[in-house]
Scaffold this active site. Structure first.
Site, mmCIF file in Angstrom:
data_model
loop_
_atom_site.group_PDB
_atom_site.id
_atom_site.type_symbol
_atom_site.label_atom_id
_atom_site.label_comp_id
_atom_site.label_asym_id
_atom_site.label_seq_id
_atom_site.Cartn_x
_atom_site.Cartn_y
_atom_site.Cartn_z
ATOM 1 C CG HIS A 126 20.478 33.701 36.655
ATOM 2 N ND1 HIS A 126 20.604 32.904 35.540
ATOM 3 C CD2 HIS A 126 20.674 32.876 37.706
ATOM 4 C CE1 HIS A 126 20.855 31.659 35.905
ATOM 5 N NE2 HIS A 126 20.909 31.604 37.215
HETATM 6 C C1 UD1 Z 1 19.340 30.839 42.368
HETATM 7 C C2 UD1 Z 1 20.487 29.848 42.547
HETATM 8 C C3 UD1 Z 1 21.215 29.690 41.226
HETATM 9 C C4 UD1 Z 1 20.254 29.320 40.117
HETATM 10 C C5 UD1 Z 1 19.117 30.325 40.054
HETATM 11 C C6 UD1 Z 1 18.106 29.861 39.030
HETATM 12 C C7 UD1 Z 1 21.510 29.868 44.789
HETATM 13 C C8 UD1 Z 1 22.707 30.249 45.568
HETATM 14 N N1 UD1 Z 1 21.455 30.324 43.517
HETATM 15 O O1 UD1 Z 1 19.920 32.095 42.050
HETATM 16 O O2 UD1 Z 1 22.167 28.654 41.358
HETATM 17 O O3 UD1 Z 1 20.945 29.334 38.900
HETATM 18 O O4 UD1 Z 1 18.468 30.400 41.334
HETATM 19 O O5 UD1 Z 1 17.344 30.907 38.547
HETATM 20 O O6 UD1 Z 1 20.666 29.169 45.286
HETATM 21 N N2 UD1 Z 1 14.154 37.198 43.244
HETATM 22 C C9 UD1 Z 1 12.936 37.794 42.991
HETATM 23 N N3 UD1 Z 1 11.909 36.978 42.610
HETATM 24 C C10 UD1 Z 1 12.028 35.629 42.494
HETATM 25 C C11 UD1 Z 1 13.281 35.058 42.747
HETATM 26 C C12 UD1 Z 1 14.331 35.860 43.121
HETATM 27 O O7 UD1 Z 1 12.768 39.004 43.102
HETATM 28 O O8 UD1 Z 1 11.048 34.944 42.177
HETATM 29 C C13 UD1 Z 1 15.250 38.049 43.727
HETATM 30 C C14 UD1 Z 1 15.492 37.756 45.212
HETATM 31 O O9 UD1 Z 1 14.677 38.568 46.010
HETATM 32 C C15 UD1 Z 1 16.947 38.081 45.376
HETATM 33 C C16 UD1 Z 1 17.534 37.768 43.996
HETATM 34 O O10 UD1 Z 1 16.456 37.694 43.079
HETATM 35 O O11 UD1 Z 1 17.113 39.421 45.630
HETATM 36 C C17 UD1 Z 1 18.310 36.483 43.990
HETATM 37 O O12 UD1 Z 1 17.490 35.367 44.308
HETATM 38 P P1 UD1 Z 1 18.146 34.025 44.890
HETATM 39 O O13 UD1 Z 1 17.116 32.958 44.970
HETATM 40 O O14 UD1 Z 1 18.930 34.319 46.107
HETATM 41 O O15 UD1 Z 1 19.228 33.627 43.807
HETATM 42 P P2 UD1 Z 1 19.133 33.451 42.222
HETATM 43 O O16 UD1 Z 1 19.996 34.464 41.574
HETATM 44 O O17 UD1 Z 1 17.728 33.331 41.792
HETATM 45 N N1 UDP Z 2 13.885 29.250 31.920
HETATM 46 C C1 UDP Z 2 12.541 29.551 31.746
HETATM 47 N N2 UDP Z 2 12.178 30.859 31.620
HETATM 48 C C2 UDP Z 2 13.082 31.887 31.662
HETATM 49 C C3 UDP Z 2 14.456 31.560 31.843
HETATM 50 C C4 UDP Z 2 14.810 30.234 31.988
HETATM 51 O O1 UDP Z 2 11.713 28.646 31.693
HETATM 52 O O2 UDP Z 2 12.677 33.048 31.549
HETATM 53 C C5 UDP Z 2 14.270 27.834 32.078
HETATM 54 C C6 UDP Z 2 15.384 27.378 31.155
HETATM 55 O O3 UDP Z 2 14.871 26.992 29.908
HETATM 56 C C7 UDP Z 2 16.000 26.230 31.942
HETATM 57 C C8 UDP Z 2 15.864 26.701 33.369
HETATM 58 O O4 UDP Z 2 14.831 27.687 33.368
HETATM 59 O O5 UDP Z 2 15.240 25.052 31.791
HETATM 60 C C9 UDP Z 2 17.185 27.288 33.795
HETATM 61 O O6 UDP Z 2 17.008 28.092 34.857
HETATM 62 P P1 UDP Z 2 18.033 29.230 35.266
HETATM 63 O O7 UDP Z 2 18.743 29.749 34.091
HETATM 64 O O8 UDP Z 2 17.251 30.152 36.101
HETATM 65 O O9 UDP Z 2 19.011 28.451 36.252
HETATM 66 P P2 UDP Z 2 20.346 27.593 36.077
HETATM 67 O O10 UDP Z 2 20.090 26.513 35.093
HETATM 68 O O11 UDP Z 2 21.430 28.530 35.652
HETATM 69 O O12 UDP Z 2 20.610 27.095 37.448
#
Ligand code: UD1
Ligand code: UDP
Length: 352
Positions: free
Chosen positions: A200
């Site tokens: 992601h």
């Molecule tokens: C964010 C964090 C990243 C973290 C990740 C965990 C920032 C800059 N990034 O990235 O460090 O590793 O969360 O998962 O804060 N979206 C959905 N549904 C959701 C969530 C997101 O559709 O429930 C879509 C949003 O609409 C957007 C995209 O995913 O288009 C990115 O979401 P965003 O929260 O900006 O960043 P992440 O990639 O989730």
């Molecule tokens: N995780 C989860 N379900 C998923 C993917 C990740 O519960 O489908 C958990 C994972 O085990 C870890 C946390 O979410 O504890 C990590 O989140 P993510 O990879 O979104 O973010 P990051 O750690 O890279 O910021």
């Protein structure tokens, strides 16, 4: 002491579960929780509150799906109002998301103490939004709770010893959560002998060439191994937008209890997630990381984690070499599973 916790993204729910449990077990501390809304799909947010021991947020800002500036700015505005109203002794933030930075800026500008859990991590890649968020948050934090010895050294190298802040290494609260919930997860995956994949990171998903290259490598792997891929909505959106096709069906994001079951049953982890890299090690699985660098250097130095970037040769070679092998390590790289208690003790000692 009154703590105001700011969270908004999946890994923060998992970290906060551990710390909130300890807060509730101590007399004399109250916690108010603000969910910024950054993650909002049921399977990215509500599932964690339903399955885990995280209190229902006191405030929901519902801010998501915006550019970095708009998202962070609106969060700062919403948080400022809540901080003025709640008058907490300390604002508690986790990790490196936009919600973290918003909490840090809102608290600091109102001269409220700031505690950062997962301080001191560095990738030294300023193109990552997370690197910017964590550096800025660290600089204005009064309490920097580092998860590793490497993180403490990173802060020392940047001259943090000269700043007026408290730096400790209580260990990683994610390890506290893993131990607690691993004992409570009885999810049994139906697939056997599989690679567990997550993907992601913005640097991988928002560049069509990079995403295409990774997917080609994954599709090659899928000819040889079963792959279980709970897909982040961001990645699904980009695959659809650019017409990049996986040769197998991913699954929807899973809750943490199911994730622990999937991790326990996996023969290898392939990921660009920060959290997954560590959880793989904690459950004795090797990890191939789809990034060019990592904040979790100790895993690479220990020979538990292999940085493959997007190079298909490296991805295939590492996956082939480490599939179905188990790590045998007694190193407590992420503490002793009591990081949350140590964090609360430090806050009580200094704030009361
Ligand atoms: C964010 C964090 C990243 C973290 C990740 C965990 C920032 C800059 N990034 O990235 O460090 O590793 O969360 O998962 O804060 N979206 C959905 N549904 C959701 C969530 C997101 O559709 O429930 C879509 C949003 O609409 C957007 C995209 O995913 O288009 C990115 O979401 P965003 O929260 O900006 O960043 P992440 O990639 O989730
Ligand atoms: N995780 C989860 N379900 C998923 C993917 C990740 O519960 O489908 C958990 C994972 O085990 C870890 C946390 O979410 O504890 C990590 O989140 P993510 O990879 O979104 O973010 P990051 O750690 O890279 O910021």
């Amino acid at each position: 002491m009154k703590i105001l916790t700011v969270l908004g993204a999946r890994p923060q729910f998992i970290k906060a579960a551990a710390v909130s449990r300890v807060i509730r077990s101590r007399g004399g501390i109250t916690e108010k929780i603000v969910h910024t809304g950054q993650h909002f799909d049921k399977k990215m947010s509500q599932v964690f509150f339903d399955e885990m021991d995280i209190p229902t947020p006191d405030y929901e800002l519902n801010i998501n799906s915006l550019s970095h500036g708009a998202m962070t700015g609106r969060m700062i505005e919403g948080l400022e109002e809540i901080i003025i109203q709640e008058k907490p002794d300390v604002v508690l933030v986790y990790g490196d998301t936009n919600s973290t930075l918003a909490g840090a800026i809102a608290a600091t500008k109102l001269q409220v103490k700031l505690a950062h859990v997962e301080a001191g991590l560095r990738s030294y890649n300023m193109a990552m939004p997370e690197e910017v968020n964590r550096i800025l948050t660290d600089r204005v934090s009064n309490f920097l709770f580092c998860p590793t010895a490497t993180a403490v050294r990173n802060l020392q190298k940047e001259g943090f010893n000269a700043f007026s802040c408290i730096i400790t290494n209580p260990g990683d609260v994610m390890y506290d959560s893993l131990l607690y919930y691993a004992a409570r997860s009885n999810y049994q995956p139906t697939t056997k002998n599989y690679i567990l994949l997550t993907l992601h990171r913005q640097e991988n998903t928002d560049n069509p060439q990079r995403l295409q290259t990774i997917v080609e490598a994954i599709n090659m792997l899928a000819e040889k191994f079963a792959i279980v891929f709970p897909i982040h909505p961001r990645t699904q959106k980009k695959l659809t937008e650019w017409g990049i096709k996986l040769s197998f069906n991913p699954v929807e994001p899973v809750g943490y209890l199911e994730m622990i079951g999937l991790l326990k049953g996996a023969s290898l982890v392939l990921t660009d997630s920060g959290g997954l890299q560590k959880e793989a090690y904690m459950l004795n699985k090797y990890c191939v990381t789809l990034r060019d660098e990592t904040e979790w250097l100790e895993l690479v130095e220990g020979g538990y984690n292999f940085l493959a970037g997007t190079d298909p040769n490296k991805i295939l070679e590492f996956a082939g070499s480490y599939f179905a092998k188990e790590i045998n390590s007694n190193d407590l790289l992420y503490g002793d599973g009591h990081a949350s208690e140590k964090i609360c003790d430090t806050l009580i000692t200094h704030i009361g």
